[in-house]
Motif scaffolding. Structure first.
Motif, PDB file in Angstrom:
ATOM      1  N   GLN A 159       0.812  -1.103  -0.197  1.00 33.61           N
ATOM      2  CA  GLN A 159       0.176  -0.119  -0.060  1.00 33.61           C
ATOM      3  C   GLN A 159       0.925   1.247   0.051  1.00 33.61           C
ATOM      4  N   ALA A 160       1.901   1.301   0.823  1.00 33.77           N
ATOM      5  CA  ALA A 160       2.752   2.454   0.916  1.00 33.77           C
ATOM      6  C   ALA A 160       3.503   2.519  -0.566  1.00 33.77           C
ATOM      7  N   PHE A 161       3.869   1.852  -1.290  1.00 32.88           N
ATOM      8  CA  PHE A 161       4.518   1.927  -2.453  1.00 32.88           C
ATOM      9  C   PHE A 161       3.390   2.469  -3.282  1.00 32.88           C
ATOM     10  N   LEU A 162       2.173   1.891  -3.424  1.00 29.04           N
ATOM     11  CA  LEU A 162       1.268   2.486  -4.249  1.00 29.04           C
ATOM     12  C   LEU A 162       0.597   3.884  -3.986  1.00 29.04           C
ATOM     13  N   LEU A 163       0.854   4.191  -2.621  1.00 27.78           N
ATOM     14  CA  LEU A 163       0.359   5.555  -2.194  1.00 27.78           C
ATOM     15  C   LEU A 163       1.373   6.499  -2.528  1.00 27.78           C
ATOM     16  N   VAL A 164       2.594   6.387  -2.769  1.00 29.54           N
ATOM     17  CA  VAL A 164       3.461   7.337  -3.029  1.00 29.54           C
ATOM     18  C   VAL A 164       3.444   7.593  -4.396  1.00 29.54           C
ATOM     19  N   ILE A 165       3.192   6.618  -5.206  1.00 34.10           N
ATOM     20  CA  ILE A 165       2.941   6.612  -6.727  1.00 34.10           C
ATOM     21  C   ILE A 165       1.928   7.613  -7.050  1.00 34.10           C
ATOM     22  N   ASP A 166       0.816   7.016  -6.582  1.00 33.00           N
ATOM     23  CA  ASP A 166      -0.668   7.922  -6.416  1.00 33.00           C
ATOM     24  C   ASP A 166      -0.500   9.286  -6.348  1.00 33.00           C
ATOM     25  N   ASP A 167      -0.046   9.664  -5.181  1.00 33.64           N
ATOM     26  CA  ASP A 167       0.228  10.993  -4.937  1.00 33.64           C
ATOM     27  C   ASP A 167       1.145  11.884  -5.987  1.00 33.64           C
ATOM     28  N   ILE A 168       2.012  11.083  -6.374  1.00 34.08           N
ATOM     29  CA  ILE A 168       2.733  11.812  -7.431  1.00 34.08           C
ATOM     30  C   ILE A 168       1.909  11.943  -8.864  1.00 34.08           C
ATOM     31  N   GLN A 169       1.145  10.973  -9.152  1.00 35.07           N
ATOM     32  CA  GLN A 169       0.305  11.106 -10.434  1.00 35.07           C
ATOM     33  C   GLN A 169      -0.810  12.108 -10.179  1.00 35.07           C
TER      34      GLN A 169
END
Length: 95
Positions: A2-12
Motif C-alpha cells: 500500500q505504501a508503494f502504491l500511495l507514493v506513486i498515486d500521490d505523485i500522479q
C-alpha cells in the motif's frame, strides 16, 4: 504494498496531503525522486516475504499474489495509456 502504491498515486495525482500530512514527494522538494523511494518500498516487501516465508507452504502463493498485483498495476495497456496522456500534455504545453 500500500505504501508503494500511495507514493506513486500521490505523485500522479499531484496530491498535496495524505492523511493531513504533506505527501512524501513534497518533503524537502523530493519531487519525482520519490519514485525511487516507492520502488525501494516494493523491493522491501519482497525481501520481507522471502525472509519470513521462504520454505513455508504459502511462500509461492504469496509471491504469486503480490506479483500479480504489481503486474496488473503496470500492464502494457496501462503503460500505453500513460504514454499517450503524457504526450498529449506535452503538446498542450507547446501550444
Amino acid at each position: 504494498m500500500q505504501a508503494f502504491l500511495l507514493v506513486i498515486d500521490d505523485i500522479q495525482d499531484r496530491s498535496l496531503l495524505r492523511r493531513g500530512q504533506p505527501c512524501w514527494y513534497r518533503y524537502n522538494d523530493l519531487g519525482l525522486a520519490a519514485i525511487n523511494d516507492s520502488l525501494l518500498l516494493e523491493c522491501a516487501l519482497f525481501y520481507l516475504i522471502k525472509k519470513y516465508f521462504k520454505g513455508k507452504d504459502c511462500y509461492v502463493n504469496l509471491l504469486d499474489t503480490f506479483h500479480d498485483v504489481s503486474k496488473d498495476i503496470f500492464s502494457f495497456p496501462k503503460y500505453i495509456h500513460i504514454y499517450i496522456y503524457i504526450l498529449n500534455n506535452f503538446f498542450l504545453l507547446l501550444n
